[in-house]
Design an enzyme around this catalytic site. Sequence first.
Site, PDB file in Angstrom:
ATOM      1  NE  ARG A 160     -16.902 -41.749   5.616  1.00 48.60           N
ATOM      2  CZ  ARG A 160     -18.183 -42.082   5.432  1.00 48.60           C
ATOM      3  NH1 ARG A 160     -18.979 -41.278   4.744  1.00 48.60           N
ATOM      4  NH2 ARG A 160     -18.672 -43.191   5.939  1.00 48.60           N
ATOM      5  CB  SER A 239     -12.447 -45.888   8.908  1.00 47.54           C
ATOM      6  OG  SER A 239     -13.533 -46.642   9.416  1.00 47.54           O
ATOM      7  CD  GLU A 343     -12.528 -41.676   6.954  1.00 40.11           C
ATOM      8  OE1 GLU A 343     -13.408 -41.207   7.703  1.00 40.11           O
ATOM      9  OE2 GLU A 343     -12.583 -42.826   6.495  1.00 40.11           O
TER      10      GLU A 343
END
Length: 351
Positions: A160, A239, A343
């Site tokens: 990520r 998420s 995130e």
Amino acid sequence: MQELHDAPLAPLTTFRLGGPATRLVTATTDAEVIAAVRAADDSGTPLLVIGGGSNLVIGDKGFDGTALRIATTGVELRGTTLELAAGEVWTDAVARTVEAGLAGIECLAGIPGSAGATPIQNVGAYGQEVSSTVTEVVAYDRRTGGTVTLANEECAFSYRHSRFKADPERYVVLRVRFGLEDAGGLSAPVRYAEAARALGVEPGDRVPLADARETVLKLRAGKGMVLDPEDHDTWSAGSFFTNPILTDEQFAAFHARVRERLGDAAEPPAYPAGDGRTKTSAAWLIDKAGFTKGYGSGAARISTKHTLALTNRGGATTEDLLELAREVVAGVRKAFGVTLVNEPVTVGVSL
């Protein structure tokens, strides 16, 4: 270029949250994108780049500067090479590769947002990450004032993360190129256990591309991870927290906390993450810390379908969302000694 002043930004995000921008510019060509970025930089105006808005948490006060919405279009497929303009809708691009019989991104179906955002976040799901197929990223370099083409190895991809995320003020992605695989209509090897089970195959097997895509879409929809205006569980950024990656020492301490809280037989999810590190599940941590599906009493709550998604039930403010996020972070830290990291990108606010 379209230009608006005191323009609402909430409708441009999947959370449907956030105040207005002083100025909103919509660019439909690479030249317009570059011109808008240069104009902001030359005048010293703060710049916020918006693609699909699926990874943004914008403060209630909005953004005092120029918000640049990238709405460029263009899809070029040559053999197994795919080039996408940054503004192309990602889910549509995945569908086109499946229709063309090309493997490599079929398990990334249903992820909201634009193509240009995928290398920034190194988007991944169900055993695939874009870093495994991205060959080049064409971007405008705000430091040098020119367009650059960065090869995969220059993008510094990790979980990520990427060079673009590490230095968010430098690059504006214009185009992304992918190298896909012609496997005779079959998918890439299925890596994710949940997807393999749903498909009725073993991890490592290949399946028809359409089957892989449809299965992932069903799995995502069951978790509220496919956009649906009528379903408030999808009024989210997907998420909200990344899966923690722990050193051996950190994981040992975490493991001890798990057994202390849940009993000697308790075993947390653990996946090798290289370099003596272990990845565990943020969703598991949230649930076991007491934040179950649907948790919350206000307009911002945990999704009723998935503990990893924080949602706007309608009428929430960004501060409502952040209060919930802070409560979850504090609760997980108190229970297990692990600090969750958000995130989505925050604009004008922070946890």
